[in-house]
Design a protein around this motif. Structure first.
Motif, PDB file in Angstrom:
ATOM      1  N   ARG A  74      40.747  57.888  45.765  1.00  0.00           N
ATOM      2  CA  ARG A  74      42.182  58.164  45.773  1.00  0.00           C
ATOM      3  C   ARG A  74      42.962  56.988  45.180  1.00  0.00           C
ATOM      4  O   ARG A  74      44.167  57.081  44.949  1.00  0.00           O
ATOM      5  CB  ARG A  74      42.667  58.493  47.177  1.00  0.00           C
ATOM      6  N   ALA A  75      42.262  55.837  44.930  1.00  0.00           N
ATOM      7  CA  ALA A  75      42.900  54.680  44.301  1.00  0.00           C
ATOM      8  C   ALA A  75      41.830  53.786  43.705  1.00  0.00           C
ATOM      9  O   ALA A  75      40.685  53.759  44.182  1.00  0.00           O
ATOM     10  CB  ALA A  75      43.734  53.888  45.316  1.00  0.00           C
ATOM     11  N   VAL A  76      42.210  53.055  42.655  1.00  0.00           N
ATOM     12  CA  VAL A  76      41.333  52.073  42.023  1.00  0.00           C
ATOM     13  C   VAL A  76      42.073  50.742  41.992  1.00  0.00           C
ATOM     14  O   VAL A  76      43.209  50.666  41.524  1.00  0.00           O
ATOM     15  CB  VAL A  76      40.951  52.482  40.585  1.00  0.00           C
ATOM     16  N   LEU A  77      41.416  49.694  42.504  1.00  0.00           N
ATOM     17  CA  LEU A  77      41.977  48.345  42.452  1.00  0.00           C
ATOM     18  C   LEU A  77      41.132  47.541  41.479  1.00  0.00           C
ATOM     19  O   LEU A  77      39.934  47.327  41.705  1.00  0.00           O
ATOM     20  CB  LEU A  77      41.994  47.714  43.847  1.00  0.00           C
ATOM     21  N   HIS A  78      41.765  47.106  40.397  1.00  0.00           N
ATOM     22  CA  HIS A  78      41.043  46.538  39.261  1.00  0.00           C
ATOM     23  C   HIS A  78      41.163  45.009  39.262  1.00  0.00           C
ATOM     24  O   HIS A  78      42.107  44.440  38.725  1.00  0.00           O
ATOM     25  CB  HIS A  78      41.611  47.139  37.972  1.00  0.00           C
ATOM     26  N   PHE A  79      40.165  44.353  39.892  1.00  0.00           N
ATOM     27  CA  PHE A  79      40.091  42.899  39.915  1.00  0.00           C
ATOM     28  C   PHE A  79      39.195  42.349  38.809  1.00  0.00           C
ATOM     29  O   PHE A  79      39.321  41.171  38.452  1.00  0.00           O
ATOM     30  CB  PHE A  79      39.508  42.413  41.250  1.00  0.00           C
ATOM     31  N   ALA A  80      38.266  43.145  38.311  1.00  0.00           N
ATOM     32  CA  ALA A  80      37.217  42.639  37.422  1.00  0.00           C
ATOM     33  C   ALA A  80      37.811  41.967  36.193  1.00  0.00           C
ATOM     34  O   ALA A  80      38.596  42.569  35.462  1.00  0.00           O
ATOM     35  CB  ALA A  80      36.304  43.791  36.993  1.00  0.00           C
ATOM     36  N   ARG A 126      46.553  56.154  42.615  1.00  0.00           N
ATOM     37  CA  ARG A 126      47.107  54.917  42.056  1.00  0.00           C
ATOM     38  C   ARG A 126      45.996  54.108  41.383  1.00  0.00           C
ATOM     39  O   ARG A 126      44.854  54.069  41.849  1.00  0.00           O
ATOM     40  CB  ARG A 126      47.747  54.047  43.146  1.00  0.00           C
ATOM     41  N   PHE A 127      46.398  53.426  40.292  1.00  0.00           N
ATOM     42  CA  PHE A 127      45.551  52.437  39.625  1.00  0.00           C
ATOM     43  C   PHE A 127      46.286  51.106  39.702  1.00  0.00           C
ATOM     44  O   PHE A 127      47.352  50.954  39.095  1.00  0.00           O
ATOM     45  CB  PHE A 127      45.286  52.832  38.171  1.00  0.00           C
ATOM     46  N   LEU A 128      45.733  50.150  40.472  1.00  0.00           N
ATOM     47  CA  LEU A 128      46.395  48.860  40.661  1.00  0.00           C
ATOM     48  C   LEU A 128      45.636  47.790  39.882  1.00  0.00           C
ATOM     49  O   LEU A 128      44.463  47.523  40.140  1.00  0.00           O
ATOM     50  CB  LEU A 128      46.462  48.506  42.148  1.00  0.00           C
ATOM     51  N   HIS A 129      46.341  47.186  38.953  1.00  0.00           N
ATOM     52  CA  HIS A 129      45.775  46.178  38.041  1.00  0.00           C
ATOM     53  C   HIS A 129      46.186  44.787  38.505  1.00  0.00           C
ATOM     54  O   HIS A 129      47.383  44.491  38.615  1.00  0.00           O
ATOM     55  CB  HIS A 129      46.298  46.461  36.627  1.00  0.00           C
ATOM     56  N   THR A 182      51.014  46.922  38.717  1.00  0.00           N
ATOM     57  CA  THR A 182      50.483  45.649  38.235  1.00  0.00           C
ATOM     58  C   THR A 182      50.986  44.522  39.112  1.00  0.00           C
ATOM     59  O   THR A 182      52.176  44.475  39.449  1.00  0.00           O
ATOM     60  CB  THR A 182      50.889  45.386  36.772  1.00  0.00           C
ATOM     61  N   THR A 183      50.088  43.621  39.487  1.00  0.00           N
ATOM     62  CA  THR A 183      50.481  42.405  40.195  1.00  0.00           C
ATOM     63  C   THR A 183      50.104  41.204  39.341  1.00  0.00           C
ATOM     64  O   THR A 183      49.013  41.160  38.761  1.00  0.00           O
ATOM     65  CB  THR A 183      49.793  42.291  41.561  1.00  0.00           C
ATOM     66  N   ASN A 184      51.009  40.240  39.255  1.00  0.00           N
ATOM     67  CA  ASN A 184      50.744  38.987  38.558  1.00  0.00           C
ATOM     68  C   ASN A 184      50.830  37.859  39.583  1.00  0.00           C
ATOM     69  O   ASN A 184      51.914  37.585  40.106  1.00  0.00           O
ATOM     70  CB  ASN A 184      51.745  38.756  37.425  1.00  0.00           C
ATOM     71  N   CYS A 185      49.696  37.247  39.870  1.00  0.00           N
ATOM     72  CA  CYS A 185      49.642  36.280  40.962  1.00  0.00           C
ATOM     73  C   CYS A 185      49.550  34.852  40.448  1.00  0.00           C
ATOM     74  O   CYS A 185      49.176  34.605  39.301  1.00  0.00           O
ATOM     75  CB  CYS A 185      48.448  36.571  41.867  1.00  0.00           C
ATOM     76  N   SER A 186      49.891  33.916  41.330  1.00  0.00           N
ATOM     77  CA  SER A 186      49.731  32.499  41.030  1.00  0.00           C
ATOM     78  C   SER A 186      48.319  32.040  41.396  1.00  0.00           C
ATOM     79  O   SER A 186      47.462  32.857  41.735  1.00  0.00           O
ATOM     80  CB  SER A 186      50.795  31.690  41.773  1.00  0.00           C
ATOM     81  N   LEU A 238      49.918  48.554  46.948  1.00  0.00           N
ATOM     82  CA  LEU A 238      49.211  49.840  46.893  1.00  0.00           C
ATOM     83  C   LEU A 238      49.895  50.876  47.774  1.00  0.00           C
ATOM     84  O   LEU A 238      50.031  52.042  47.399  1.00  0.00           O
ATOM     85  CB  LEU A 238      47.759  49.656  47.336  1.00  0.00           C
ATOM     86  N   ALA A 239      50.343  50.455  48.947  1.00  0.00           N
ATOM     87  CA  ALA A 239      50.922  51.400  49.907  1.00  0.00           C
ATOM     88  C   ALA A 239      52.339  51.809  49.551  1.00  0.00           C
ATOM     89  O   ALA A 239      52.722  52.970  49.725  1.00  0.00           O
ATOM     90  CB  ALA A 239      50.902  50.782  51.309  1.00  0.00           C
ATOM     91  N   LYS A 240      53.132  50.868  49.033  1.00  0.00           N
ATOM     92  CA  LYS A 240      54.573  51.124  48.887  1.00  0.00           C
ATOM     93  C   LYS A 240      55.134  50.859  47.503  1.00  0.00           C
ATOM     94  O   LYS A 240      56.315  51.132  47.254  1.00  0.00           O
ATOM     95  CB  LYS A 240      55.340  50.270  49.911  1.00  0.00           C
ATOM     96  N   GLY A 241      54.323  50.320  46.587  1.00  0.00           N
ATOM     97  CA  GLY A 241      54.830  49.997  45.257  1.00  0.00           C
ATOM     98  C   GLY A 241      55.193  51.233  44.459  1.00  0.00           C
ATOM     99  O   GLY A 241      54.612  52.304  44.635  1.00  0.00           O
ATOM    100  N   ARG A 242      56.152  51.071  43.562  1.00  0.00           N
ATOM    101  CA  ARG A 242      56.600  52.175  42.713  1.00  0.00           C
ATOM    102  C   ARG A 242      55.755  52.233  41.443  1.00  0.00           C
ATOM    103  O   ARG A 242      55.632  51.228  40.741  1.00  0.00           O
ATOM    104  CB  ARG A 242      58.074  52.001  42.360  1.00  0.00           C
TER     105      ARG A 242
END
Length: 363
Positions: A74-80, A126-129, A182-186, A238-242
């Motif tokens: 139901r979702a893919v979290l793309h860390f690779a 959702r696809f979260l990059h 998409t998340t851009n982290c420090s 993932l839960a609440k992002g647009r």
């Protein structure tokens, strides 16, 4: 079920472990198991029916299609991703292949799968990059922190390849309607980090009585984010992002590299002192700076706090202490990691660098 690519790596493994502590939704970890992918990171999940593992290259479309058909996430979290700047300087091809071609292949497989969904399953997918602040380039000492609308200006093959992957993710939303985030982290730090990165490298070298290498004059500034805080941020997105939105994730902890190492030495002096009574700071050594070394990164994380209610729980001091305590308690993990290709990498990037010099008194 959710899919987690790169789930045997540093951030991915922390996310998988954290996810299964929070709920019982199953996870399929996908990882090629390159040098930084380590199944030992997930050893505590052995025998756990909620977790499955597939050794797969994200550039292998047929393998991805088969996994989607079998497990129907139901979702893919793309860390690779290939994720180390120094490695990208010496071997950029692998970064383009994994970060750009791999993300493209993932997006194509996800688009085909999502297009075959209907009703609520299609609506909720959702696809979260997971990306990096390095795509934004470098900041001056007084520049405003990176926001979600900061223009991209990558300065290394690594950051350029991540920028390319970010653009592909954005394009698949705007062109095909794919529900991406998409998340851009420090800069992340914490348990299970491969010891080519600054904090685990310094911890391991300090305990081994080896030099603590710092590039240039140590004044490069980074915003440090404890990996556990990063995991909570990703869950919130993932839960609440647009869909289609970008969320910057930072620790509100800007520190120079030299301050990071000195603080680390102070904590080690307290909880695991040297037998001779000297400070670990006497082991600090400055080495020739790497090409194109960005001077400062800083994340403006107000959007994710305002829209999703997320803010980091750890200060730099509390997160660093937790990290040091974990490495002290997991010496066998470190010993197994610090062998083979890792030793070759150290020889190439630190011990054989010219213009190396010891820290000056009081540094």
């Amino acid at each position: 079920m959710i899919f987690v690519t790169g789930g045997a790596g540093f951030i991915g493994a922390n996310f998988v472990l954290d996810w299964l502590k929070q709920n019982d939704e199953p996870v399929l970890t996908l990882d090629k198991l390159t040098y930084a992918g380590n199944l030992a990171n997930l050893a505590s999940l052995e025998g756990d029916a909620r977790h499955a593992f597939a050794q797969v290259d994200i550039c292998d479309r047929a393998a991805l299609d088969a996994l989607y058909a079998e497990h129907r996430p139901r979702a893919v979290l793309h860390f690779a991703a290939e994720s180390h700047v120094d490695r990208s300087i010496h071997g950029p091809g692998a970064f383009v292949q994994t970060n750009v071609v791999g993300t493209f292949t993932m997006l194509e497989a996800v688009r085909a799968y999502w297009s075959g969904l209907a009703g609520e399953a299609r609506e909720m997918f959702r696809f979260l990059h997971v990306s990096t602040d390095e795509v934004y380039g470098s900041l001056g000492p007084d520049d405003a922190a990176f926001s979600e609308v900061t223009p991209y200006a990558p300065n290394s093959p690594y950051s350029a390849s991540k920028a390319g992957s970010d653009h592909l993710v954005r394009a698949y939303h705007h062109t095909y309607g794919l529900p991406v985030l998409t998340t851009n982290c420090s800069n992340n730090y914490g348990p299970y980090q491969f010891p080519e990165k600054l904090i685990p490298l310094v911890i391991a070298n300090a305990l081994d009585g080896q030099p603590l290498p710092i590039y240039g004059d140590g004044s490069n500034v980074r915003d440090w984010l404890y990996v556990g805080d990063h995991c909570t941020a990703i869950r919130a997105v993932l839960a609440k992002g647009r869909p289609g939105e970008v969320y910057n994730v930072g620790g509100w902890n800007e520190q120079t590299n030299l301050t990071v190492v000195k603080t680390l030495c102070q904590v080690l002096d307290e909880i695991s002192p040297r037998s001779d009574g000297a400070s670990y700071a006497t082991q600090i050594t400055f080495v020739k700076d790497r090409p194109g070394h960005d001077r400062r990164y800083a994340i403006d994380a107000r959007k994710i706090e305002r829209e999703l209610g997320w803010r980091p729980a750890e200060t730099f001091e509390t997160g660093l202490r937790k990290t040091i305590e974990w490495y002290l308690a997991n010496g066998e993990w470190v010993r197994q990691i610090r062998s083979g290709e890792y030793q070759h990498w150290i020889e190439t990037h630190y011990r054989n660098r010219d213009a190396a010099h010891p820290a000056k008194e009081g540094a």
